[in-house]
Design an enzyme around this catalytic site. Structure first.
Site, PDB file in Angstrom:
ATOM      1  N   GLU A   1       0.835  -1.217   0.000  1.00  0.00           N
ATOM      2  CA  GLU A   1       0.000   0.000   0.000  1.00  0.00           C
ATOM      3  C   GLU A   1       0.862   1.257   0.000  1.00  0.00           C
ATOM      4  O   GLU A   1       0.539   2.236  -0.675  1.00  0.00           O
ATOM      5  CB  GLU A   1      -0.966  -0.006   1.184  1.00  0.00           C
ATOM      6  CG  GLU A   1      -1.984  -1.152   1.185  1.00  0.00           C
ATOM      7  CD  GLU A   1      -2.779  -1.285  -0.111  1.00  0.00           C
ATOM      8  OE1 GLU A   1      -2.892  -0.307  -0.862  1.00  0.00           O
ATOM      9  OE2 GLU A   1      -3.287  -2.399  -0.384  1.00  0.00           O
TER      10      GLU A   1
ATOM     11  N   HIS B   1       2.111   2.104  -3.342  1.00  0.00           N
ATOM     12  CA  HIS B   1       1.150   2.905  -4.124  1.00  0.00           C
ATOM     13  C   HIS B   1       1.294   4.396  -3.785  1.00  0.00           C
ATOM     14  O   HIS B   1       1.214   5.252  -4.661  1.00  0.00           O
ATOM     15  CB  HIS B   1      -0.284   2.475  -3.837  1.00  0.00           C
ATOM     16  CG  HIS B   1      -0.685   1.191  -4.512  1.00  0.00           C
ATOM     17  ND1 HIS B   1      -0.358   0.896  -5.811  1.00  0.00           N
ATOM     18  CD2 HIS B   1      -1.400   0.122  -4.059  1.00  0.00           C
ATOM     19  CE1 HIS B   1      -0.862  -0.296  -6.133  1.00  0.00           C
ATOM     20  NE2 HIS B   1      -1.487  -0.785  -5.087  1.00  0.00           N
TER      21      HIS B   1
ATOM     22  N   CYS C   1       6.798 -10.080  -6.836  1.00  0.00           N
ATOM     23  CA  CYS C   1       7.046  -8.690  -6.422  1.00  0.00           C
ATOM     24  C   CYS C   1       5.952  -8.240  -5.458  1.00  0.00           C
ATOM     25  O   CYS C   1       4.777  -8.552  -5.647  1.00  0.00           O
ATOM     26  CB  CYS C   1       7.062  -7.777  -7.644  1.00  0.00           C
ATOM     27  SG  CYS C   1       7.226  -6.022  -7.239  1.00  0.00           S
TER      28      CYS C   1
ATOM     29  N   CYS D   1      10.709  -2.276  -9.689  1.00  0.00           N
ATOM     30  CA  CYS D   1       9.961  -1.456  -8.725  1.00  0.00           C
ATOM     31  C   CYS D   1      10.921  -0.820  -7.723  1.00  0.00           C
ATOM     32  O   CYS D   1      10.754   0.331  -7.338  1.00  0.00           O
ATOM     33  CB  CYS D   1       8.918  -2.305  -8.018  1.00  0.00           C
ATOM     34  SG  CYS D   1       7.539  -2.786  -9.087  1.00  0.00           S
TER      35      CYS D   1
HETATM   36 ZN    ZN Z   1      -2.467  -2.609  -4.898  1.00  0.00          ZN
HETATM   37 ZN    ZN Z   2       7.678  -5.164  -9.308  1.00  0.00          ZN
END
Ligand code: ZN
Ligand code: ZN
Length: 175
Positions: A131, A134, A146, A168
């Site tokens: 979260e 995000h 991931c 990421c």
């Molecule tokens: Zn999500």
């Molecule tokens: Zn990722």
């Protein structure tokens, strides 16, 4: 000015969970992590017919706590849902920099996967990192291992764990 990540918590959240999040999230993200206050869940977020809270209403309230520009994560033991979904492990609103996670379903077991302390901590961290990822601007990642992969079930959560894939990770480090 540097942003701070604030942890808010409902009365039913164990101190050990907050300590885990406070120390580990500070290692994962580039912001200092501080413990905010205990919060009550708003009555109007509760839907009696489902015995669940609507996550988006909790986020709305969270947005009014603490200094603007900071990041906020609320942790609760209550079960959450939102439009079109039977339940959510958590929800984030990047615009208001607010996220919420529920511990409610993270203690569940399924065949072949007994709950250990380690597994529980692993899940809590995975949902929190997801979260907050995000909030840091990341979307969902197609790689099942991931942490930014979407979790439909605990099987998904247990497969991915709390770590970012290389792509990421580089987005977080560059932010
Ligand atoms: Zn999500
Ligand atoms: Zn990722």
């Amino acid at each position: 000015m540097e942003s701070t990540l604030w942890l808010y918590f409902a009365a039913d959240v164990a101190r050990s969970v907050l300590e885990l999040l406070r120390s580990r999230l500070a290692e994962v993200f580039p912001w200092p992590v501080r413990l905010g206050q205990q919060i009550g869940l708003r009555d109007d977020a509760f839907v009696p017919s489902r015995s669940q809270y609507r996550a988006s209403l909790i986020l709305k309230r969270l947005g009014r706590l603490g200094p603007a520009g900071d990041f906020r994560l609320a942790v609760t033991g209550a079960d959450l849902f939102d439009a079109g979904l039977n339940f959510v492990f958590g929800e984030a609103d990047a615009l208001s920099r607010c996220a919420v996670i529920s511990l409610n379903r993270l203690q569940m077991e399924y065949p072949g996967r007994p709950l250990t302390q380690n597994l529980y901590r692993h899940r809590v961290l995975a949902e929190a990192v997801h979260e907050i990822g995000h909030l840091a601007g990341l979307g969902h990642c197609p790689k099942p291992t991931c942490v930014m992969h979407f979790s439909n079930s605990l099987v998904d959560t247990d497969r991915k764990g709390p770590d970012f894939c290389k792509d990421c990770r580089s987005l977080i480090d560059g932010s």
